[in-house]
Structures are given as structure tokens and as C-alpha cells.
Scaffold this active site. Sequence first.
Site, PDB file in Angstrom:
ATOM      1  N   ASP A 241       0.719  -1.194  -0.333  1.00 14.46           N
ATOM      2  CA  ASP A 241      -0.111  -0.491   0.370  1.00 14.46           C
ATOM      3  C   ASP A 241       0.962   1.117  -0.397  1.00 14.46           C
ATOM      4  O   ASP A 241       0.101   1.808   0.763  1.00 14.46           O
ATOM      5  CB  ASP A 241      -1.067   0.096   1.379  1.00 14.46           C
ATOM      6  CG  ASP A 241      -0.240  -0.239   2.772  1.00 14.46           C
ATOM      7  OD1 ASP A 241       1.140  -0.556   2.113  1.00 14.46           O
ATOM      8  OD2 ASP A 241      -0.649   0.262   3.721  1.00 14.46           O
ATOM      9  N   GLN A 242       2.262   1.072  -0.299  1.00 12.30           N
ATOM     10  CA  GLN A 242       2.679   2.506  -0.494  1.00 12.30           C
ATOM     11  C   GLN A 242       2.586   3.432  -1.534  1.00 12.30           C
ATOM     12  O   GLN A 242       2.541   2.261  -2.147  1.00 12.30           O
ATOM     13  CB  GLN A 242       4.464   2.148  -0.135  1.00 12.30           C
ATOM     14  CG  GLN A 242       5.134   1.666  -1.103  1.00 12.30           C
ATOM     15  CD  GLN A 242       6.060   1.419  -1.088  1.00 12.30           C
ATOM     16  OE1 GLN A 242       6.907   0.607   0.005  1.00 12.30           O
ATOM     17  NE2 GLN A 242       7.163   1.424  -1.484  1.00 12.30           N
ATOM     18  N   GLY A 268      13.112   9.578 -24.998  1.00 11.96           N
ATOM     19  CA  GLY A 268      13.568   9.952 -26.265  1.00 11.96           C
ATOM     20  C   GLY A 268      14.434   8.596 -26.305  1.00 11.96           C
ATOM     21  O   GLY A 268      13.600   7.430 -25.942  1.00 11.96           O
ATOM     22  N   TRP A 270      16.851   5.542 -29.129  1.00 12.14           N
ATOM     23  CA  TRP A 270      17.088   5.200 -30.057  1.00 12.14           C
ATOM     24  C   TRP A 270      15.405   5.984 -30.421  1.00 12.14           C
ATOM     25  O   TRP A 270      14.942   5.107 -32.161  1.00 12.14           O
ATOM     26  CB  TRP A 270      17.736   4.396 -30.523  1.00 12.14           C
ATOM     27  CG  TRP A 270      18.020   3.704 -31.944  1.00 12.14           C
ATOM     28  CD1 TRP A 270      16.805   2.557 -32.215  1.00 12.14           C
ATOM     29  CD2 TRP A 270      18.545   4.350 -32.534  1.00 12.14           C
ATOM     30  NE1 TRP A 270      17.418   2.535 -33.610  1.00 12.14           N
ATOM     31  CE2 TRP A 270      18.408   3.565 -33.930  1.00 12.14           C
ATOM     32  CE3 TRP A 270      19.093   5.440 -33.049  1.00 12.14           C
ATOM     33  CZ2 TRP A 270      18.820   3.445 -35.813  1.00 12.14           C
ATOM     34  CZ3 TRP A 270      19.409   5.769 -34.396  1.00 12.14           C
ATOM     35  CH2 TRP A 270      19.427   4.890 -35.464  1.00 12.14           C
ATOM     36  N   GLU A 311      17.214  11.062 -30.860  1.00 11.28           N
ATOM     37  CA  GLU A 311      18.252  11.037 -32.379  1.00 11.28           C
ATOM     38  C   GLU A 311      16.834  10.964 -33.525  1.00 11.28           C
ATOM     39  O   GLU A 311      16.537   9.834 -34.033  1.00 11.28           O
ATOM     40  CB  GLU A 311      18.164   9.232 -31.822  1.00 11.28           C
ATOM     41  CG  GLU A 311      18.863   9.368 -30.811  1.00 11.28           C
ATOM     42  CD  GLU A 311      19.600   8.724 -30.376  1.00 11.28           C
ATOM     43  OE1 GLU A 311      20.033   7.885 -30.602  1.00 11.28           O
ATOM     44  OE2 GLU A 311      19.372   7.457 -29.230  1.00 11.28           O
ATOM     45  N   THR A 378      29.617  10.030 -28.591  1.00 12.79           N
ATOM     46  CA  THR A 378      31.083   9.569 -29.057  1.00 12.79           C
ATOM     47  C   THR A 378      31.553   7.802 -28.693  1.00 12.79           C
ATOM     48  O   THR A 378      32.190   7.608 -28.219  1.00 12.79           O
ATOM     49  CB  THR A 378      32.134  10.413 -28.032  1.00 12.79           C
ATOM     50  OG1 THR A 378      32.628  10.327 -27.200  1.00 12.79           O
ATOM     51  CG2 THR A 378      31.913  12.046 -28.570  1.00 12.79           C
ATOM     52  N   TYR A 379      30.243   7.265 -29.951  1.00 12.69           N
ATOM     53  CA  TYR A 379      30.376   6.391 -29.406  1.00 12.69           C
ATOM     54  C   TYR A 379      29.686   5.637 -30.888  1.00 12.69           C
ATOM     55  O   TYR A 379      28.647   5.942 -31.058  1.00 12.69           O
ATOM     56  CB  TYR A 379      30.250   5.202 -28.084  1.00 12.69           C
ATOM     57  CG  TYR A 379      28.785   6.202 -27.128  1.00 12.69           C
ATOM     58  CD1 TYR A 379      27.543   5.619 -27.320  1.00 12.69           C
ATOM     59  CD2 TYR A 379      29.048   6.537 -26.408  1.00 12.69           C
ATOM     60  CE1 TYR A 379      26.438   6.403 -27.103  1.00 12.69           C
ATOM     61  CE2 TYR A 379      28.558   7.854 -24.999  1.00 12.69           C
ATOM     62  CZ  TYR A 379      26.530   6.722 -26.316  1.00 12.69           C
ATOM     63  OH  TYR A 379      26.051   7.456 -25.152  1.00 12.69           O
TER      64      TYR A 379
END
Length: 537
Positions: A241-242, A268, A270, A311, A378-379
Amino acid sequence: MKRSLRRALWAGAVVALAVAAVPMATASAAGSVTATFTKVQDWGTGHETKVTVTNGTSASVDTWRIEFDLPSGTTISTFWDADVTSSGNHYVAVKKSWAGPLAPGASFSWGYNGTGPYAAPLNCTVNGGSCSGDGTPPPTTTPPTTVSPTTTPPPTTPPPTTPPPSGDQKVVGYFAEWGVYARNYHVKNIHTSGSAAKLTHILYAFGNTAGGRCAIGDSYADYDKAYTAADSVDGVADTWDQPLRGSFNQLRKLKKMYPQLKVLWSFGGWTWSAGFTQAAQNPAAFADSCYNLVEDPRWADVFDGIDIDWEYPNACGLQCDSSGPNAFKNVISALRARFGSGALVTAAITADGTNGGKIDAADYAGAAPYLNWFMPMTYDYFGAWAAQGPTAPHSPLTSYAGIPQQGFYADAAIQKLKAKGIPANKLLLGIGFYGRGWTGVTQTAPGGTATGPAPGTYEQGVEDYKVLKNSCPATGTVAGTAYAKCGSNWWSYDTPSTIGGKMTYARNQGLGGAFFWELSGDTSNGELIGAIRGGLG
């Protein structure tokens, strides 16, 4: 660049790393207080050490003070969960005020990153007694240096659990919401791996952008999944119930444990960038929907801002956008206006450094005044979506002879963004905690032909660092990153050593720090994030 891996249902086995411990104890009238120095990792140019203080006496210990020397060539660069001062090679570590007394039988750990290879401390004392636990001070080759108690004035407000890297450089990591399923990676793992103490920000990925609005990505994982005591950050089980459960509640608990941490909700990615096209038609309405969702009263205290991972604006990713060069700036401007100056607004963006490429397609510089920082990805420059190769490192820092596409490397993106007027300290360097690989490869060096993607645990052509470091250890480097050929499989990925080089680049370029995709790819003791933190200095 491909990032379909972001929506794959990853899982991963935990790879345990051996640690080297140097036990040391201080004498007490009834039992002893011990201080154990443990080498967590050593990447040659730096190391991480965990220090565990254990009260072996029958009485509560209100405070402790550890003094020790480090050999020449070894210094402490950053530390957390203790106050550390130094004079020359002599160090003094004292308990933080928030830590409270150490009960009989209880332990407390703090840690530091050091320069140079790991070296055991010398001449260690705790509260003036020998760390050997025999009740006498240790022999010293030189008199201990006195450290003035005024070196570190008492703080006027409670300090954060761990300081950010020097120069306020950021260490930002993505947490993938779907990791709680097959990968069995939960918010608790950020704590148990030691990563939480080294992070400055967590990006929770991803929220959806359905219908040009910010929307929930996975309601069960986000706020409904019930956690047992064993899987919960603080060892307390959820109740039926939390009002808030799931990863959001676990992040709330993590932030309580590590007050320095900030959390942003990232939208967002890909797969879910399509909605940005509609959002760009009415940026104010989009921003309003995002604000209402992020600031929902059920979890408003969890999030410190919003991250946008579009993207790609005015270019093609999984789908193509033709909103025009001003769309990104307009959306970001509306978000800043709605969230206000006190919230964080950030963006992960393309790292296409080619002339006329994706960076040139949108007015990123125009959005800079409204953003706290940019994260050029940058990959994923190269990968087995080009099934026949040529093999190439997916995260090159620089160009190299034979690179398949000029402009597809990190430095090209950073220099292009800086040339457009984006301040260097608003740019973070991206690191992948995974490798990309091909199979059917006969050539060890980059540039070989292939027959398709290498087998991966959860997705072809992709594998976590924590797996690759053992299944296909790196044998060479090119353009600031690593590669390896194992049988007919060829992989490229970053290691602690190459990350150290990339962090040197980030410092030299004046960048604002580094970010990475994503937490579950690291080892169970946070080997890669330790290299980022240590490398930023």
C-alpha cells in the site's frame, strides 16, 4: 550511429574481481579497531582503494583518526566518505560528522582514488595506536609529519557524501529502466558496486515522447514493481500500500544515502525519438507535459531535471525528422522556460563530425544558453550493421589510417561543436560500457572483412565490458580505444587504461566531464566508472 541496444532487454552475469587487502589494526583496551586497506582496482596510472574501519571493541567508538604515509610516486587525488588532509606524503583521514558513532562490531568504509599504481600505506596509526593491533605505535623511518587541525576548517553545512571530481567535473551515468528485467540490474547495484559514490548525476532512461508529449516509458519498472528487502537499496521491503514503489522509489532511497547525487529523467532514445517531431510543432505544450510528468507529486523529489535524447533533430535516426534547423533550439528553449533556472536541462546529441552531417543539421549552438550541458554520443560510430565490415573501433577518440569514415571519431565532434561556439565546459565526453563486434574475421588489426555480427549474450554484435574483459581480453589499441580478436570474432571496447587516456583528453580540452552508457555494463565493483572518476582527477 546505431543505438538499438538501448531498448534490448539486456541481462548480465556479475563478474567478481579479486581484491588485495592490507589488514591494519589499532590497539584498544578491550579488543581493537581495525583499518583494512583494500585495492579495489589498479589501472597502472591510477588506482582505487577502499578503507574499512571495524570496531572490534566492546564499546562504542565516537570518532576515529587514521594517519598513514604513502610511498613516493603515490598520492591521493580524490576521496569520499571521510575528511582527508595531507602534508607531503603523510595523510590524515577523520570520520565525517554525519557518520555517527561506530557501534561494537560495526564497520564503516570510505575510499579514495590515487595516482600511480596501488601501493600499501606505511606507518599507519588509528587514534595514536598502532594499526597492527598490538598496542604499540608502528616503527617509523622518519618522524611523522604533524598536520595542523586548521588545515580543514569545519564546514558550516553538512558536506555531501562524496565530493565531485576536482574542478566540478561531472561523472554522469545512464540507468536503463528495462535492466530490472532480464539483466537483473537494479538501483541497489549502483550502491553495492561503489558506483554511487563516484557519480555526480544519474540519467534515468527512458521516458517516451508519444504524441509529442512526455510520457511514461514503463510504469511497472518505473513506479510499481515491489522490491524485497534483499533487492532494496536500504534493505527495507516495499509494502503493498505504499504510494511509490519501483525504480523511482529506489532512486529516492539512493539519493538519501548519497546526497551529492542528482537524477534526471531522460526522454527519447533511439526507439522513442519519433515524438519529438510533433513536439517541435508546439514546443510550449511539449514542455508543459514534460514538466507535469517530471514534477508529478508522487516522485517530484526524485528528479532534479530533464534530459532530452533526440535522435536526431532535422536528420535521420530510426526515423527521419524534417522539423528544420531551429527545432531543437525551440524545444530546449521551451523546456528551460517551463522548468526554470533551478532545474537541470541537458541533452544527449549526435557526435557526427562530418562536414554537412548531423551536427550541422541543427542549431545546437543556439540551444547552448538553455542547457546545463551537452552529451555528444562519441560511441557507436562503427558496428556490425555493416555486416561485412570493415572492422573498426566503435568509439575512436581520434582518426587513424584506414578509418572507414572521416569525421566519425570523438575529437572531430568535440572540435566541431567548440567551433560553433559551444563552451568546452558544457561538453561531456561519451564512453560506452560495452563493445561492438563482428564474426568471420581473419585479420587481427582493424580493417578486416567479416561475415556478420559476433554472438552477444543478449544482442548480436554487442557485449558488456564485464563479459568481454574475460571472454576476449584486449590485445591492441587504435585511436585511443582497445580491440581484440578471439577466434573468428573481433571486438572493440574501452578498458580502464583507454578510459584513462580519454579522460586526459577531456581535461586537456577543458571539457565538463564525462558520461557513459550504461551502468549495468560495468563490473560488479565499478571498474570502468572508477577509471572515469580517477582519470578526471
